[in-house]
Design a protein around this motif. Structure first.
Motif, PDB file in Angstrom:
ATOM      1  N   LYS A   9       0.909  -1.272  -0.135  1.00  6.95           N
ATOM      2  CA  LYS A   9      -0.151  -0.102  -0.121  1.00  6.95           C
ATOM      3  C   LYS A   9       0.931   1.138  -0.037  1.00  6.95           C
ATOM      4  N   LEU A  10       0.410   2.068  -0.692  1.00  8.26           N
ATOM      5  CA  LEU A  10       1.148   3.296  -0.974  1.00  8.26           C
ATOM      6  C   LEU A  10       0.648   4.695  -0.174  1.00  8.26           C
ATOM      7  N   GLY A  11       1.558   5.312   0.468  1.00  9.08           N
ATOM      8  CA  GLY A  11       1.079   6.523   1.020  1.00  9.08           C
ATOM      9  C   GLY A  11       1.683   7.715   0.440  1.00  9.08           C
ATOM     10  N   ILE A  12       0.895   8.733   0.000  1.00  6.23           N
ATOM     11  CA  ILE A  12       1.365   9.902  -0.491  1.00  6.23           C
ATOM     12  C   ILE A  12       1.490  11.002   0.175  1.00  6.23           C
ATOM     13  N   ALA A  13       2.376  11.647   0.283  1.00 10.07           N
ATOM     14  CA  ALA A  13       2.422  12.970   0.972  1.00 10.07           C
ATOM     15  C   ALA A  13       2.341  14.319   0.123  1.00 10.07           C
ATOM     16  N   ALA A  14       1.274  14.665  -0.031  1.00  8.33           N
ATOM     17  CA  ALA A  14       1.094  15.461  -1.281  1.00  8.33           C
ATOM     18  C   ALA A  14       1.316  17.092  -0.968  1.00  8.33           C
ATOM     19  N   GLY A  15       2.279  17.570  -1.574  1.00  9.69           N
ATOM     20  CA  GLY A  15       2.321  19.279  -1.874  1.00  9.69           C
ATOM     21  C   GLY A  15       1.437  19.559  -2.993  1.00  9.69           C
ATOM     22  N   SER A  16       1.755  20.704  -3.485  1.00  5.19           N
ATOM     23  CA  SER A  16       1.221  21.568  -4.606  1.00  5.19           C
ATOM     24  C   SER A  16       1.345  20.530  -5.922  1.00  5.19           C
ATOM     25  N   GLY A  17       0.442  21.182  -6.971  1.00  9.90           N
ATOM     26  CA  GLY A  17       0.407  20.777  -8.251  1.00  9.90           C
ATOM     27  C   GLY A  17      -0.204  19.522  -8.420  1.00  9.90           C
ATOM     28  N   LEU A  67      -0.131   7.461   8.526  1.00  6.88           N
ATOM     29  CA  LEU A  67       0.414   6.250   7.717  1.00  6.88           C
ATOM     30  C   LEU A  67       0.429   4.979   8.215  1.00  6.88           C
ATOM     31  N   LYS A  68       0.598   4.785   9.491  1.00  7.11           N
ATOM     32  CA  LYS A  68       0.808   3.526  10.134  1.00  7.11           C
ATOM     33  C   LYS A  68      -0.786   2.761  10.459  1.00  7.11           C
ATOM     34  N   ASP A  69      -1.873   3.842  10.597  1.00  6.70           N
ATOM     35  CA  ASP A  69      -3.070   3.505  10.896  1.00  6.70           C
ATOM     36  C   ASP A  69      -3.787   2.839   9.412  1.00  6.70           C
ATOM     37  N   GLU A  70      -3.247   3.524   8.346  1.00  2.00           N
ATOM     38  CA  GLU A  70      -3.593   2.958   7.007  1.00  2.00           C
ATOM     39  C   GLU A  70      -2.973   1.851   6.488  1.00  2.00           C
ATOM     40  N   GLN A  71      -1.697   1.394   7.206  1.00  2.00           N
ATOM     41  CA  GLN A  71      -1.019   0.391   6.753  1.00  2.00           C
ATOM     42  C   GLN A  71      -0.212   0.855   5.597  1.00  2.00           C
ATOM     43  N   CYS A  72       0.221   1.744   5.377  1.00  2.00           N
ATOM     44  CA  CYS A  72       1.044   2.395   4.088  1.00  2.00           C
ATOM     45  C   CYS A  72       2.550   1.646   4.392  1.00  2.00           C
ATOM     46  N   GLU A  73       2.905   0.964   3.645  1.00  2.00           N
ATOM     47  CA  GLU A  73       4.529   0.557   3.571  1.00  2.00           C
ATOM     48  C   GLU A  73       5.283   1.402   3.006  1.00  2.00           C
ATOM     49  N   ASP A  74       5.127   1.729   1.639  1.00  6.58           N
ATOM     50  CA  ASP A  74       5.637   2.551   1.086  1.00  6.58           C
ATOM     51  C   ASP A  74       5.094   3.924   0.917  1.00  6.58           C
ATOM     52  N   VAL A  75       6.293   5.044   1.149  1.00  5.89           N
ATOM     53  CA  VAL A  75       5.732   6.594   1.206  1.00  5.89           C
ATOM     54  C   VAL A  75       6.177   7.203   0.090  1.00  5.89           C
ATOM     55  N   VAL A  76       5.587   8.180  -0.625  1.00  5.54           N
ATOM     56  CA  VAL A  76       6.126   8.951  -1.693  1.00  5.54           C
ATOM     57  C   VAL A  76       5.858  10.511  -1.170  1.00  5.54           C
ATOM     58  N   LEU A  77       7.002  10.971  -1.065  1.00  2.00           N
ATOM     59  CA  LEU A  77       6.907  12.813  -0.899  1.00  2.00           C
ATOM     60  C   LEU A  77       6.911  13.375  -2.071  1.00  2.00           C
TER      61      LEU A  77
END
Length: 291
Positions: A9-17, A67-77
């Motif tokens: 599962k992918l977590g995405i830390a979203a900035g602008s654009g 991120l941990k509650d959602e069980q995101c193993e990979d994270v993109v900033l």
């Protein structure tokens, strides 16, 4: 598909654009679950099309908990965030604990800040930071001409000049782009970003931007030498094309494999309508110009 075969599962830390949403769409198409954490004051409301939450820029504890509650193993900033002043950050408990580290990372420039944050999330919280290009390779600029319009000899010379200028400011961790016209550097990208730089170019006297009625000058986008490539790769999209056209420039040259491209087909169509070129620069082309 067994649990062992299921994509992480992918977590995405979203900035602008537009890139956070483009990445989420690509990840979902590849069979990944996604969860987007929008940074307040930066991310676009369009992220709400996906499972999401919003956090303030200093809420590190809340960010990691989500991120941990959602069980995101990979994270993109991904997506630019205007660098805040330390006094404007409202941290939560964990944010307050790491604030001295953040201050040290910020003293090392943008790349130092991102390296420090990435290492902290991996080493102390067990998250795996990945690059957008690792999730969706088709988001990278290809090593090719994307448009029916091609650079002429004058454009090629301006590309060389802008490559050298962009590499120079990149080595100093200043920016990832520059504009050159008739062998002269017109603008260098700094903290304001590419769009604001192109607005400045559009405001320059017409005689600096080329002959009346003719498109002259190029925008070059390159990754910084030695930068952390999992985060903060340069990005171009429809807005870039629109602003290059508004500035009267002839085209865009971006590092192939080192620049994120949002919807390449739409970018090519828009550039063709505007009569400008979009070119993916090979490593060999960049190296030749740098000499």
């Amino acid at each position: 598909m067994s649990a062992s075969q299921k994509p992480r599962k992918l977590g995405i830390a979203a900035g602008s654009g537009p890139m956070p949403v483009a990445l989420a769409e690509a990840a979902r198409a590849a069979g990944r679950e996604v969860f987007i954490i929008g940074i307040k004051g930066a991310a676009e409301r369009e992220i709400e099309r996906f499972p999401h939450a919003w956090v303030g820029i200093g809420a590190m504890g809340e960010f990691i908990r989500l991120l941990k509650d959602e069980q995101c193993e990979d994270v993109v900033l991904i997506g630019p965030i205007r660098r805040p002043s330390l006094s404007s950050i409202i941290p939560d408990k964990l944010g307050r604990q790491i604030m001295p580290r953040v201050a040290r990372w910020m003293l090392q420039g943008d790349d130092g800040l991102l390296r420090g944050l990435s290492s902290y999330l991996e080493e102390e919280h067990g998250l795996r930071i990945v690059g957008a290009h690792e999730i969706a390779k088709d988001l990278l600029t290809p090593p090719a001409l994307l448009t029916s319009t091609a650079p002429n000899e004058a454009d090629e010379r301006d590309i060389d000049v802008a490559i050298r200028a962009t590499l120079a400011i990149g080595a100093l961790d200043i920016g990832q782009g520059s504009v050159a016209c008739r062998g002269i550097v017109l603008a260098l990208e700094a903290a304001e970003g590419t769009d604001a730089m192109l607005d400045r170019v559009a405001g320059l006297p017409a005689h600096l931007r080329g002959r009346e009625g003719a498109r002259e000058g190029v925008l070059v986008k390159l990754s910084k030498p030695g930068q952390e490539r999992r985060v903060d790769l340069p990005t171009l999209g429809l807005t870039t094309v629109e602003k290059v056209a508004a500035a009267g420039l002839a085209g865009i040259a971006a590092e192939a494999g080192g620049t994120l491209l949002v919807d390449s087909e739409a970018v090519a169509r828009a550039a063709n309508r505007a009569g400008i070129f979009v070119l993916g620069l090979t490593p060999e082309r960049i190296a030749k110009a740098s000499k």
